[in-house]
Motif scaffolding. Structure first.
Motif, PDB file in Angstrom:
ATOM      1  N   LYS A   1      31.428  10.355 -29.382  1.00  0.00           N
ATOM      2  CA  LYS A   1      32.623  10.485 -30.221  1.00  0.00           C
ATOM      3  C   LYS A   1      33.190   9.093 -30.471  1.00  0.00           C
ATOM      4  O   LYS A   1      33.352   8.305 -29.541  1.00  0.00           O
ATOM      5  N   VAL A   2      33.481   8.802 -31.731  1.00  0.00           N
ATOM      6  CA  VAL A   2      34.116   7.539 -32.087  1.00  0.00           C
ATOM      7  C   VAL A   2      35.620   7.723 -31.955  1.00  0.00           C
ATOM      8  O   VAL A   2      36.212   8.589 -32.606  1.00  0.00           O
TER       9      VAL A   2
ATOM     10  N   PHE B   1      35.176   1.876 -30.647  1.00  0.00           N
ATOM     11  CA  PHE B   1      35.407   2.245 -29.249  1.00  0.00           C
ATOM     12  C   PHE B   1      34.950   3.694 -29.133  1.00  0.00           C
ATOM     13  O   PHE B   1      35.541   4.579 -29.750  1.00  0.00           O
ATOM     14  N   CYS B   2      33.851   3.936 -28.405  1.00  0.00           N
ATOM     15  CA  CYS B   2      33.218   5.254 -28.369  1.00  0.00           C
ATOM     16  C   CYS B   2      33.240   5.842 -26.969  1.00  0.00           C
ATOM     17  O   CYS B   2      33.272   5.130 -25.974  1.00  0.00           O
ATOM     18  N   SER B   3      33.157   7.178 -26.926  1.00  0.00           N
ATOM     19  CA  SER B   3      33.097   7.916 -25.672  1.00  0.00           C
ATOM     20  C   SER B   3      31.845   8.781 -25.673  1.00  0.00           C
ATOM     21  O   SER B   3      31.493   9.375 -26.685  1.00  0.00           O
ATOM     22  N   TYR B   4      31.150   8.818 -24.514  1.00  0.00           N
ATOM     23  CA  TYR B   4      29.944   9.638 -24.402  1.00  0.00           C
ATOM     24  C   TYR B   4      29.892  10.294 -23.034  1.00  0.00           C
ATOM     25  O   TYR B   4      30.587   9.888 -22.109  1.00  0.00           O
TER      26      TYR B   4
ATOM     27  N   GLY C   1      35.818  10.225 -35.031  1.00  0.00           N
ATOM     28  CA  GLY C   1      35.110  11.494 -35.178  1.00  0.00           C
ATOM     29  C   GLY C   1      33.742  11.415 -34.520  1.00  0.00           C
ATOM     30  O   GLY C   1      33.497  10.561 -33.678  1.00  0.00           O
ATOM     31  N   ASP C   2      32.833  12.323 -34.899  1.00  0.00           N
ATOM     32  CA  ASP C   2      31.476  12.301 -34.356  1.00  0.00           C
ATOM     33  C   ASP C   2      30.719  11.091 -34.886  1.00  0.00           C
ATOM     34  O   ASP C   2      30.916  10.661 -36.019  1.00  0.00           O
ATOM     35  N   LEU C   3      29.821  10.540 -34.050  1.00  0.00           N
ATOM     36  CA  LEU C   3      29.016   9.390 -34.443  1.00  0.00           C
ATOM     37  C   LEU C   3      27.996   9.813 -35.494  1.00  0.00           C
ATOM     38  O   LEU C   3      27.317  10.827 -35.357  1.00  0.00           O
ATOM     39  N   ASP C   4      27.876   9.038 -36.560  1.00  0.00           N
ATOM     40  CA  ASP C   4      26.952   9.324 -37.657  1.00  0.00           C
ATOM     41  C   ASP C   4      25.548   8.858 -37.275  1.00  0.00           C
ATOM     42  O   ASP C   4      25.303   7.660 -37.144  1.00  0.00           O
ATOM     43  N   VAL C   5      24.607   9.821 -37.076  1.00  0.00           N
ATOM     44  CA  VAL C   5      23.235   9.494 -36.666  1.00  0.00           C
ATOM     45  C   VAL C   5      22.246   9.594 -37.823  1.00  0.00           C
ATOM     46  O   VAL C   5      21.034   9.535 -37.608  1.00  0.00           O
ATOM     47  N   SER C   6      22.735   9.701 -39.052  1.00  0.00           N
ATOM     48  CA  SER C   6      21.838   9.858 -40.208  1.00  0.00           C
ATOM     49  C   SER C   6      20.971   8.626 -40.429  1.00  0.00           C
ATOM     50  O   SER C   6      19.886   8.727 -41.005  1.00  0.00           O
ATOM     51  N   GLY C   7      21.411   7.465 -39.970  1.00  0.00           N
ATOM     52  CA  GLY C   7      20.640   6.238 -40.138  1.00  0.00           C
ATOM     53  C   GLY C   7      19.322   6.237 -39.391  1.00  0.00           C
ATOM     54  O   GLY C   7      18.391   5.522 -39.758  1.00  0.00           O
TER      55      GLY C   7
END
Length: 191
Positions: A30-31, A40-43, A80-86
């Motif tokens: 989560k960003v 700054f992200c949380s996992y 929001g949620d991390l964008d993994v489309s890349g």
């Protein structure tokens, strides 16, 4: 763009000839906050939460499972949620993991020294041998290969992407990646 991944293990493709591959699981991230492309992200690390992390959870309205924080370069512009489309278009990744820690080891295991012969009752065995110099400079030079801590260092490797399944978050890369199965690391898109 960077992502937090967990190493699942190694396998191989069913093509002929078979290609060795490493399976990586992209963790749900989560960003929380984005400033100039750095987030700054949380996992979730699967570990217990302490009071400090509980306070951060309340601040960013996160559930209890997201209990570790890290800064990443991401494509997201807002929380929001991390964008993994890349990852689906990526060709080459740079993976960064900690190597397996082997503790304090001798020179034979750590630096692949030969050791002495095993016959005629000598005492050499797996010892380092002479380390000094002559009268000049009369000291041990810096960087001399000696016994010490082996492993538990950060290692980065470039790997080709074989496939990425967005539903399960399984990333398949060609070749080996450092570290034990279950270890956490970072993946960055290189190409």
């Amino acid at each position: 763009m960077e992502f937090i991944v967990e190493k699942i293990g190694m396998s191989r493709t069913i093509t002929v000839p078979a290609v060795p591959v490493t399976l990586l699981k992209v963790l749900d991230t989560k960003v929380c906050d984005v400033t100039d492309g750095v987030a700054f992200c949380s996992y979730s690390s699967g570990k217990k939460m302490n009071k400090t992390i509980e306070g951060q959870q309340k601040k960013f309205n996160l559930s209890a499972e997201f209990n570790r924080f890290v800064t990443l370069n991401v494509a997201n512009t807002e929380a929001g949620d991390l964008d993994v489309s890349g990852l689906s278009e990526a060709k080459v990744l740079k993976t960064t993991f900690k190597t397996k820690g082997r503790g304090f080891t001798g020179a034979v295991k750590r630096w692949n020294f030969a050791g002495g012969r095993a016959s005629h009752g000598h005492r050499m065995g797996k010892r380092t041998g002479s380390i000094g110099m002559c009268e000049w400079p009369g000291r041990v030079m810096p960087g001399k290969k000696m016994p010490g801590q082996y492993g538990n260092t950060t290692n980065s490797v470039k790997n080709d992407v074989v496939s990425f399944d967005a539903e399960t978050g399984i990333l398949v890369v060609k070749g080996a990646v450092s570290g034990p199965n279950g270890g956490l690391g970072k993946v960055r898109i290189a190409k």
